[in-house]
Scaffold this motif. Structure first.
Motif, PDB file in Angstrom:
ATOM      1  N   LEU A 157       0.855  -0.999   0.010  1.00 21.42           N
ATOM      2  CA  LEU A 157      -0.115  -0.062  -0.025  1.00 21.42           C
ATOM      3  C   LEU A 157       0.950   1.258  -0.086  1.00 21.42           C
ATOM      4  CD1 LEU A 157      -2.918   1.193   0.005  1.00 21.42           C
ATOM      5  CD2 LEU A 157      -2.789   0.939   2.379  1.00 21.42           C
ATOM      6  N   GLU A 158       1.971   1.286   0.761  1.00 19.74           N
ATOM      7  CA  GLU A 158       2.874   2.466   0.744  1.00 19.74           C
ATOM      8  C   GLU A 158       3.537   2.687  -0.849  1.00 19.74           C
ATOM      9  OE1 GLU A 158       4.650   5.533   2.950  1.00 19.74           O
ATOM     10  OE2 GLU A 158       3.070   4.284   3.432  1.00 19.74           O
ATOM     11  N   ALA A 159       3.727   1.417  -1.236  1.00 16.18           N
ATOM     12  CA  ALA A 159       4.444   1.554  -2.716  1.00 16.18           C
ATOM     13  C   ALA A 159       3.398   2.288  -3.590  1.00 16.18           C
ATOM     14  CB  ALA A 159       4.729   0.308  -3.035  1.00 16.18           C
ATOM     15  N   LEU A 161       3.902  -8.056  -6.776  1.00 17.38           N
ATOM     16  CA  LEU A 161       4.509  -8.443  -5.358  1.00 17.38           C
ATOM     17  C   LEU A 161       5.555  -9.769  -5.592  1.00 17.38           C
ATOM     18  CD1 LEU A 161       1.218  -8.218  -3.514  1.00 17.38           C
ATOM     19  CD2 LEU A 161       3.099  -6.321  -3.986  1.00 17.38           C
ATOM     20  N   ASP A 162       6.595  -9.206  -5.047  1.00 20.17           N
ATOM     21  CA  ASP A 162       7.694 -10.396  -5.016  1.00 20.17           C
ATOM     22  C   ASP A 162       8.304 -10.509  -6.268  1.00 20.17           C
ATOM     23  OD1 ASP A 162       8.088 -11.405  -2.312  1.00 20.17           O
ATOM     24  OD2 ASP A 162       6.308 -12.997  -2.857  1.00 20.17           O
ATOM     25  N   ILE A 163       7.704 -10.862  -7.587  1.00 23.15           N
ATOM     26  CA  ILE A 163       8.402 -11.053  -8.843  1.00 23.15           C
ATOM     27  C   ILE A 163       7.330 -10.908  -9.854  1.00 23.15           C
ATOM     28  CG2 ILE A 163       8.562 -13.590  -8.815  1.00 23.15           C
ATOM     29  CD1 ILE A 163      11.486 -13.229 -10.134  1.00 23.15           C
ATOM     30  N   PRO A 164       7.300 -10.477 -10.963  1.00 24.56           N
ATOM     31  CA  PRO A 164       6.128 -10.624 -11.915  1.00 24.56           C
ATOM     32  C   PRO A 164       5.879 -11.978 -12.085  1.00 24.56           C
ATOM     33  CG  PRO A 164       7.841  -9.013 -12.685  1.00 24.56           C
ATOM     34  CD  PRO A 164       8.532  -9.637 -11.398  1.00 24.56           C
ATOM     35  N   SER A 165       4.498 -12.325 -11.965  1.00 24.40           N
ATOM     36  CA  SER A 165       4.307 -13.769 -12.182  1.00 24.40           C
ATOM     37  C   SER A 165       4.442 -14.219 -13.603  1.00 24.40           C
ATOM     38  CB  SER A 165       2.523 -13.811 -11.847  1.00 24.40           C
ATOM     39  OG  SER A 165       2.208 -13.764 -10.733  1.00 24.40           O
ATOM     40  N   PRO A 192      14.851  -8.401 -16.118  1.00 24.59           N
ATOM     41  CA  PRO A 192      14.799  -6.981 -16.268  1.00 24.59           C
ATOM     42  C   PRO A 192      14.025  -6.325 -17.170  1.00 24.59           C
ATOM     43  CG  PRO A 192      16.989  -8.111 -16.106  1.00 24.59           C
ATOM     44  CD  PRO A 192      16.260  -9.116 -15.928  1.00 24.59           C
ATOM     45  N   SER A 193      13.460  -7.303 -18.142  1.00 26.15           N
ATOM     46  CA  SER A 193      12.564  -6.653 -19.186  1.00 26.15           C
ATOM     47  C   SER A 193      10.870  -6.761 -18.589  1.00 26.15           C
ATOM     48  CB  SER A 193      12.653  -7.727 -20.551  1.00 26.15           C
ATOM     49  OG  SER A 193      13.804  -7.577 -20.976  1.00 26.15           O
ATOM     50  N   PHE A 194      10.698  -7.343 -17.347  1.00 26.52           N
ATOM     51  CA  PHE A 194       9.644  -7.810 -17.136  1.00 26.52           C
ATOM     52  C   PHE A 194       9.275  -6.975 -15.506  1.00 26.52           C
ATOM     53  CE2 PHE A 194       9.578 -11.002 -20.210  1.00 26.52           C
ATOM     54  CZ  PHE A 194       8.570 -11.099 -20.712  1.00 26.52           C
ATOM     55  N   CYS A 195      10.333  -6.633 -14.944  1.00 29.31           N
ATOM     56  CA  CYS A 195      10.263  -6.178 -13.657  1.00 29.31           C
ATOM     57  C   CYS A 195      10.013  -4.779 -13.387  1.00 29.31           C
ATOM     58  CB  CYS A 195      11.310  -6.579 -12.909  1.00 29.31           C
ATOM     59  SG  CYS A 195      11.505  -8.233 -12.434  1.00 29.31           S
ATOM     60  N   GLY A 196      10.324  -3.669 -14.615  1.00 30.68           N
ATOM     61  CA  GLY A 196      10.178  -2.452 -14.363  1.00 30.68           C
ATOM     62  C   GLY A 196      11.253  -2.051 -13.462  1.00 30.68           C
ATOM     63  N   LYS A 197      10.818  -0.973 -12.333  1.00 33.35           N
ATOM     64  CA  LYS A 197      11.744  -0.715 -11.221  1.00 33.35           C
ATOM     65  C   LYS A 197      11.476  -1.341 -10.247  1.00 33.35           C
ATOM     66  CE  LYS A 197      12.384   3.417  -8.310  1.00 33.35           C
ATOM     67  NZ  LYS A 197      11.978   4.618  -7.830  1.00 33.35           N
ATOM     68  N   VAL A 198      12.549  -1.996  -9.542  1.00 29.94           N
ATOM     69  CA  VAL A 198      12.629  -2.999  -8.715  1.00 29.94           C
ATOM     70  C   VAL A 198      12.844  -1.982  -7.277  1.00 29.94           C
ATOM     71  CG1 VAL A 198      13.756  -4.870  -7.605  1.00 29.94           C
ATOM     72  CG2 VAL A 198      13.540  -4.827  -9.918  1.00 29.94           C
ATOM     73  N   ILE A 199      11.615  -2.203  -6.321  1.00 35.21           N
ATOM     74  CA  ILE A 199      11.878  -1.758  -4.862  1.00 35.21           C
ATOM     75  C   ILE A 199      11.883  -2.679  -4.115  1.00 35.21           C
ATOM     76  CG2 ILE A 199      10.883   0.577  -5.649  1.00 35.21           C
ATOM     77  CD1 ILE A 199       8.344  -0.282  -4.627  1.00 35.21           C
ATOM     78  N   PHE A 200      12.212  -2.332  -2.801  1.00 40.28           N
ATOM     79  CA  PHE A 200      12.540  -3.474  -1.714  1.00 40.28           C
ATOM     80  C   PHE A 200      12.044  -3.033  -0.313  1.00 40.28           C
ATOM     81  CE2 PHE A 200      15.262  -5.300   1.641  1.00 40.28           C
ATOM     82  CZ  PHE A 200      14.981  -6.919   1.353  1.00 40.28           C
ATOM     83  N   ASP A 201      11.468  -4.312   0.348  1.00 39.10           N
ATOM     84  CA  ASP A 201      11.026  -4.123   1.778  1.00 39.10           C
ATOM     85  C   ASP A 201      11.435  -5.175   2.565  1.00 39.10           C
ATOM     86  OD1 ASP A 201       9.379  -3.801   4.167  1.00 39.10           O
ATOM     87  OD2 ASP A 201       8.913  -1.948   3.394  1.00 39.10           O
ATOM     88  N   THR A 254       8.166  -3.513  -9.402  1.00 41.25           N
ATOM     89  CA  THR A 254       7.988  -4.737  -8.731  1.00 41.25           C
ATOM     90  C   THR A 254       8.685  -4.409  -7.420  1.00 41.25           C
ATOM     91  OG1 THR A 254       8.590  -6.152 -10.611  1.00 41.25           O
ATOM     92  CG2 THR A 254       9.002  -7.129  -8.509  1.00 41.25           C
ATOM     93  N   LEU A 255       7.934  -5.060  -6.585  1.00 42.38           N
ATOM     94  CA  LEU A 255       8.103  -4.804  -4.910  1.00 42.38           C
ATOM     95  C   LEU A 255       8.485  -6.178  -4.248  1.00 42.38           C
ATOM     96  CD1 LEU A 255       8.013  -3.386  -2.201  1.00 42.38           C
ATOM     97  CD2 LEU A 255       5.769  -3.827  -1.957  1.00 42.38           C
ATOM     98  N   SER A 256       9.916  -6.204  -3.871  1.00 45.95           N
ATOM     99  CA  SER A 256      10.410  -7.425  -3.400  1.00 45.95           C
ATOM    100  C   SER A 256      10.578  -7.330  -1.888  1.00 45.95           C
ATOM    101  CB  SER A 256      11.963  -7.958  -3.947  1.00 45.95           C
ATOM    102  OG  SER A 256      12.351  -8.908  -3.581  1.00 45.95           O
TER     103      SER A 256
END
Length: 496
Positions: A41-43, A159-163, A198-207, A182-184
């Motif tokens: 939700l924060e993302a 969430l985690d990784i693109p399905s 990398p072609s599917f994830c877009g910008k990767v962020i992490f929590d 993608t929120l990991s």
């Protein structure tokens, strides 16, 4: 990606991290799922601040549980939520079942996927997560394709990784969600950054879900992202008494008829990262005009392998392969170079020659792209790309030294854990001569007495960063290998 952790894990390792958290630190799986919902939700708030209608597509694994948690928390913050589920809830874990029941208790209907998903301000992919290891098919494939149709005008948060992306290898398993972000959670997966990832994830962020930092010390990661800050101690400021003799003598061997440019690019790259002297052994027809555009190079016409004797004796490192060809001339020079036992970079046609007569040694850097790697392994490039980690492991075992498996998410391995992975570089590098520049950069670092693994890691990092800086200035399309040179020089002088 500067704010992301450098450590990368497999799906099994991230599950082990979760086990350590729940069993040794008394943090329940349900609590972690709740934290994941909060982070999601924060993302959305941070990256899609105008979004008010969230569409969430859930599977029946814990990834779906994160989606249910997100839905419940979003409703409490007055978002409009449309939520869809694929799969039979009877197979859900206890914590996912609990999250689903909590959502239903709000009066929200969990819908089954119909022919087409409705429109929304943002779509959340919570279908598979990191556990997928088979081809996507049936309704799941149809839903993913529908999400991708929406993604042309609606942002997608995975969430985690693109399905549809394998968490370990980055391989697209038939079809995969094209995410905007993608929120990991907990631990970054290797597949986010190499192969198709990398072609599917877009910008990767992490929590990290606020877990104790000590859990990351229990076992080593599978891979670590390279960075000049961590790897470039050898680029410290030079002593005022320094001179060219201290900074090494690099020999470039290559440039058969019609391919002189490859050796020329490698030679300048070696100089731009600081090698004290650069010699070039090339065809006699080329040796004179090399100096017209770069007089600092010492260019020698070599028509016979015996002519290399003196050049090899004066060099302390060499790069062989750019424009070498696979004919009698190139094969003879390659064999002569191997006799010198110098630390070396083996690139391009030298790799193809090596594939015909495999050898093993500790003091070289092999720099294959997937096609060359396939020839070295006797398989197809598709097999190499399907599991780049397995491929580089087999290459290093078979040939020794350090292997640089080029491509999206370049991998670097000396046979030890962790493997290094570069997140630098861009599609603009898809033009002739880029590999020759990399071979020259690594050779230039070897000449400056960098250890073989350090030269490979720093060279790959500088090469990718230089290409990124070029793209930032003028765009990706139309980038030429020579465009990297001024950036390489600047990067070599940042004094990390």
């Amino acid at each position: 990606m500067s704010n992301l952790p450098h450590e990368l894990y497999t799906a099994v390792q991230t599950r082990e991290l979760e086990r350590i958290v729940t069993q040794q630190h008394n943090i329940s799986s349900a609590k972690l799922m709740s934290c994941a919902g909060t982070a999601a939700l924060e993302a959305i708030r941070n990256h899609f601040p105008l979004a008010r209608h969230i569409l969430i597509v859930c599977g029946t694994g814990n990834n779906g549980g994160d989606g249910f948690e997100l839905a419940t928390q979003a409703l409490a913050k007055d978002y409009r939520v449309s939520i869809f589920q694929l799969g039979d809830e009877r197979g859900m874990s206890e914590e996912t079942t609990t999250a689903r029941k909590a959502l239903l208790a709000t009066g929200t209907e969990i819908q089954r996927v119909a022919d087409k998903l409705p429109t929304a301000d943002v779509i959340v992919d919570a279908l598979f997560g990191t556990g997928l290891n088979r081809e996507v098919s049936g309704d799941y494939a149809l839903v993913i394709e529908d999400i991708n149709q929406h993604s042309k005008h609606t942002p997608v948060l995975a969430l985690d990784i693109p399905s549809g992306i394998h968490a370990d290898t980055g391989q697209e398993l038939g079809t995969a969600v094209r995410a905007t972000i993608t929120l990991s959670f907990l631990g970054l997966n290797t597949g986010l950054f190499t192969g198709d990832g990398p072609s599917f994830c877009g910008k990767v962020i992490f929590d990290s879900l606020k877990v104790p930092p000590s859990i990351y010390n229990v076992f080593p990661p599978t891979a670590r992202r390279v960075s000049l800050e961590k790897d470039a101690a050898g680029l410290k400021p030079r002593e005022r008494t320094g001179h060219k003799g201290l900074y090494g003598h690099l020999l470039i061997i290559g440039g058969d008829h019609g391919m002189s440019g490859a050796a020329r690019l490698a030679a300048e790259a070696g100089g731009r990262v600081g090698a004290g002297l650069i010699s070039v052994a090339t065809r006699s027809a080329h040796s004179a005009f090399f100096n017209l555009t770069r007089p600092e190079l010492m260019c020698h016409g070599v028509e016979d392998a015996g002519d290399l004797e003196a050049l090899l004796s004066s060099a302390n490192a060499l790069t062989i392969g750019p424009g070498l060809g696979q004919g009698e001339w190139g094969a003879a020079l390659f064999q002569k170079a191997l006799e010198a036992k110098l630390p070396m970079v083996v690139d391009a046609d030298a790799l193809n020659l090596l594939s015909k007569n495999p050898q093993h040694r500790d003091n070289w850097v092999l720099t294959p792209h997937p096609g060359e790697a396939a020839r070295l392994l006797g398989c197809s490039s598709k097999e190499v790309q399907s599991d780049r980690f397995a491929a580089i492991g087999e290459l290093q075992k078979r040939y020794g030294g350090v292997v640089v498996l080029k491509g999206s998410g370049t991998l670097i391995s000396n046979g030890e854990t962790p493997i290094r992975l570069s997140t630098y570089g861009n599609p603009g590098m898809g033009s002739g001569g880029m590999g020759d520049v990399l071979a020259g950069v690594i050779g230039g670092l070897l000449a400056q007495h960098f250890k073989v693994m350090d030269a490979a890691c720093v060279g790959v990092t500088m090469h990718g960063m230089a290409a990124d800086k070029t793209a930032e200035q003028d765009g990706e399309r139309g980038t030429l290998a020579m465009d990297l040179m001024p950036h390489l020089r600047k990067l070599a002088n940042l004094n990390y």
